[in-house]
Write a protein that holds these residues in place. Sequence first.
Motif, PDB file in Angstrom:
ATOM      1  N   THR A 116      12.389  25.610 -21.249  1.00 41.02           N
ATOM      2  CA  THR A 116      13.312  25.598 -22.388  1.00 41.02           C
ATOM      3  C   THR A 116      14.022  24.257 -22.492  1.00 41.02           C
ATOM      4  N   LEU A 117      14.466  23.747 -21.348  1.00 44.68           N
ATOM      5  CA  LEU A 117      15.183  22.471 -21.355  1.00 44.68           C
ATOM      6  C   LEU A 117      14.290  21.346 -21.872  1.00 44.68           C
ATOM      7  N   ARG A 118      13.041  21.380 -21.442  1.00 50.05           N
ATOM      8  CA  ARG A 118      12.101  20.357 -21.908  1.00 50.05           C
ATOM      9  C   ARG A 118      11.890  20.480 -23.428  1.00 50.05           C
ATOM     10  N   ALA A 119      11.750  21.736 -23.863  1.00 54.00           N
ATOM     11  CA  ALA A 119      11.521  21.984 -25.292  1.00 54.00           C
ATOM     12  C   ALA A 119      12.723  21.538 -26.108  1.00 54.00           C
ATOM     13  N   MET A 120      13.928  21.761 -25.594  1.00 55.32           N
ATOM     14  CA  MET A 120      15.142  21.385 -26.324  1.00 55.32           C
ATOM     15  C   MET A 120      15.168  19.889 -26.609  1.00 55.32           C
ATOM     16  N   ASP A 121      14.821  19.121 -25.595  1.00 53.65           N
ATOM     17  CA  ASP A 121      14.779  17.657 -25.765  1.00 53.65           C
ATOM     18  C   ASP A 121      13.818  17.263 -26.869  1.00 53.65           C
ATOM     19  N   ARG A 122      12.634  17.838 -26.761  1.00 55.76           N
ATOM     20  CA  ARG A 122      11.566  17.470 -27.692  1.00 55.76           C
ATOM     21  C   ARG A 122      11.931  17.896 -29.129  1.00 55.76           C
ATOM     22  N   VAL A 123      12.461  19.105 -29.245  1.00 57.27           N
ATOM     23  CA  VAL A 123      12.794  19.624 -30.570  1.00 57.27           C
ATOM     24  C   VAL A 123      13.880  18.777 -31.215  1.00 57.27           C
ATOM     25  N   ASP A 163      13.356  23.735 -42.433  1.00 55.37           N
ATOM     26  CA  ASP A 163      12.538  22.993 -41.481  1.00 55.37           C
ATOM     27  C   ASP A 163      12.221  23.872 -40.276  1.00 55.37           C
ATOM     28  N   SER A 164      11.061  23.648 -39.691  1.00 56.83           N
ATOM     29  CA  SER A 164      10.664  24.495 -38.560  1.00 56.83           C
ATOM     30  C   SER A 164      11.509  24.211 -37.317  1.00 56.83           C
ATOM     31  N   THR A 165      12.069  23.002 -37.233  1.00 59.18           N
ATOM     32  CA  THR A 165      12.874  22.692 -36.047  1.00 59.18           C
ATOM     33  C   THR A 165      14.219  23.415 -36.060  1.00 59.18           C
ATOM     34  N   LEU A 166      14.573  23.968 -37.223  1.00 51.78           N
ATOM     35  CA  LEU A 166      15.866  24.662 -37.319  1.00 51.78           C
ATOM     36  C   LEU A 166      15.734  26.136 -36.944  1.00 51.78           C
ATOM     37  N   GLN A 167      14.518  26.566 -36.619  1.00 50.98           N
ATOM     38  CA  GLN A 167      14.289  27.983 -36.329  1.00 50.98           C
ATOM     39  C   GLN A 167      14.566  28.336 -34.870  1.00 50.98           C
ATOM     40  N   PHE A 168      14.740  27.339 -34.015  1.00 51.53           N
ATOM     41  CA  PHE A 168      14.811  27.627 -32.579  1.00 51.53           C
ATOM     42  C   PHE A 168      16.168  28.151 -32.129  1.00 51.53           C
ATOM     43  N   ALA A 169      17.225  27.539 -32.665  1.00 52.57           N
ATOM     44  CA  ALA A 169      18.564  27.927 -32.205  1.00 52.57           C
ATOM     45  C   ALA A 169      18.888  29.339 -32.666  1.00 52.57           C
ATOM     46  N   ALA A 170      19.408  30.168 -31.765  1.00 54.52           N
ATOM     47  CA  ALA A 170      19.798  31.527 -32.120  1.00 54.52           C
ATOM     48  C   ALA A 170      20.868  31.997 -31.157  1.00 54.52           C
ATOM     49  N   ARG A 171      21.744  32.827 -31.724  1.00 47.60           N
ATOM     50  CA  ARG A 171      22.769  33.444 -30.893  1.00 47.60           C
ATOM     51  C   ARG A 171      22.146  34.711 -30.328  1.00 47.60           C
ATOM     52  N   ARG A 172      21.867  34.725 -29.029  1.00 42.52           N
ATOM     53  CA  ARG A 172      21.182  35.867 -28.424  1.00 42.52           C
ATOM     54  C   ARG A 172      22.192  36.742 -27.703  1.00 42.52           C
ATOM     55  N   ASN A 173      22.254  37.998 -28.130  1.00 44.33           N
ATOM     56  CA  ASN A 173      23.235  38.902 -27.541  1.00 44.33           C
ATOM     57  C   ASN A 173      22.635  39.784 -26.446  1.00 44.33           C
ATOM     58  N   VAL A 174      21.312  39.701 -26.250  1.00 43.26           N
ATOM     59  CA  VAL A 174      20.681  40.486 -25.187  1.00 43.26           C
ATOM     60  C   VAL A 174      20.420  39.545 -24.018  1.00 43.26           C
ATOM     61  N   PRO A 175      20.930  39.878 -22.832  1.00 41.88           N
ATOM     62  CA  PRO A 175      20.732  38.955 -21.709  1.00 41.88           C
ATOM     63  C   PRO A 175      19.269  38.912 -21.252  1.00 41.88           C
ATOM     64  N   VAL A 176      18.828  37.749 -20.841  1.00 49.27           N
ATOM     65  CA  VAL A 176      17.468  37.576 -20.334  1.00 49.27           C
ATOM     66  C   VAL A 176      17.568  37.299 -18.841  1.00 49.27           C
ATOM     67  N   ARG A 177      16.700  37.947 -18.071  1.00 48.34           N
ATOM     68  CA  ARG A 177      16.748  37.745 -16.618  1.00 48.34           C
ATOM     69  C   ARG A 177      16.411  36.295 -16.278  1.00 48.34           C
ATOM     70  N   TYR A 178      17.083  35.746 -15.294  1.00 49.19           N
ATOM     71  CA  TYR A 178      16.888  34.337 -14.945  1.00 49.19           C
ATOM     72  C   TYR A 178      15.475  34.104 -14.437  1.00 49.19           C
ATOM     73  N   ASN A 179      14.888  33.052 -14.974  1.00 49.20           N
ATOM     74  CA  ASN A 179      13.552  32.671 -14.559  1.00 49.20           C
ATOM     75  C   ASN A 179      13.506  31.159 -14.533  1.00 49.20           C
ATOM     76  N   ARG A 180      13.355  30.612 -13.351  1.00 50.99           N
ATOM     77  CA  ARG A 180      13.475  29.174 -13.173  1.00 50.99           C
ATOM     78  C   ARG A 180      12.502  28.409 -14.063  1.00 50.99           C
ATOM     79  N   GLU A 181      11.288  28.932 -14.135  1.00 50.66           N
ATOM     80  CA  GLU A 181      10.256  28.249 -14.926  1.00 50.66           C
ATOM     81  C   GLU A 181      10.617  28.232 -16.403  1.00 50.66           C
ATOM     82  N   LEU A 182      11.103  29.404 -16.857  1.00 50.16           N
ATOM     83  CA  LEU A 182      11.466  29.547 -18.273  1.00 50.16           C
ATOM     84  C   LEU A 182      12.593  28.576 -18.634  1.00 50.16           C
ATOM     85  N   VAL A 183      13.565  28.445 -17.731  1.00 49.96           N
ATOM     86  CA  VAL A 183      14.698  27.541 -17.989  1.00 49.96           C
ATOM     87  C   VAL A 183      14.207  26.099 -18.074  1.00 49.96           C
ATOM     88  N   ALA A 184      13.352  25.727 -17.119  1.00 48.28           N
ATOM     89  CA  ALA A 184      12.834  24.354 -17.103  1.00 48.28           C
ATOM     90  C   ALA A 184      12.064  24.053 -18.384  1.00 48.28           C
TER      91      ALA A 184
END
Lengths: 120, 203
Positions: B89-96, B66-87
């Motif tokens: 992502t959180l919205r997308a998590m709910d919807r997914v 299923d396409s909804t199972l493609q989102f979760a991933a163990r990410r070992n490379v850190p991503v710089r904090y970005n407030r917009e990106l977090v917001a």
Amino acid sequence: MAVINKRTLTKTRRKIRDIDQIKADLLSPKHLAQYKESFAPEDLPDLGKWYCTECAKWFESEVNLVVHRKGKPHRRRVKQLQEEPYTQKEAEAAIGLRTDNERPSQTMESAIDNEITMAT
Amino acid sequence: MRIETCYFCSRPAYPGKGIMFCRNDAKQFRFCRSKCHKNFKMKRNPRKLKWTKAFRKAAGKEMTVDSTLQFAARRNVPVRYNRELVAQTLRAMDRVSEIRAKRERVFAKRRLAGRRAQELAQDRRLVQTHGHLLPRMRGSEKRRLALEQGLDKEQIEELEQQGMVAEKSRVFGKEKIRQKVRVDGGVEVMGEGEDDTMEVDSD
């Protein structure tokens, strides 16, 4: 040594080799040699001459080893070793969790950098 | 801090929950609860235990493609904090997760479709093969006799013994004729009516 109590068998100090370790033993002689080196020969039955790799077990004599190889526990173990050993990766795949080691795209990074430089 | 996945059952192991076993070759095994830890120590194979996710996935009991199972991933490379990106992502998590729950419900429904028919067939088979164990007269029948004809308990029992009101259990489908030996020694022939149809079928 007859230990029947399950609680005793599952103690960490009685830990015996796991299936994935035995599989690695079978595939690489170096792996097996490293394991065998971790024991002093004088502590092992018959100075560690008779070892069954599949069952990770030392025997007192060649006869014992040959008889063991014909037995049911050994055959069961050989069959068990035919399939791939279970891994953490498989546990994660079962809930749809993959590993992503890719760096975030360069364009996005630079965009963020620009914003910061503009702000300062 | 990270929410680890249980080695055995694939349940999330939150910080402070469960136990980690470090083998002497530095390999780590995280367990969500003592149940999983004990089963690991007993050297059981998670693929063969019905309560683990590994088993459920292998046996086709859960949605895996299923396409909804493609989102979760163990990410070992850190991503710089970005407030917009977090917001975002959180919205997308709910919807997914909402979409995923909906699809999982549909999947389960489809998987269990036809279960009712199977159960019915199984029950019919049971009645057919073990019909001689059923009571000769139903409780409702006894009550009806007592009410309408005003019979005593003993009289009803007598009737039951005689087998006057006993119904013949029906034969379903293309069952063969079979004789049944009752508990009390009587012999009962079943499925006589099906005899003709059987012959027609064989011709």
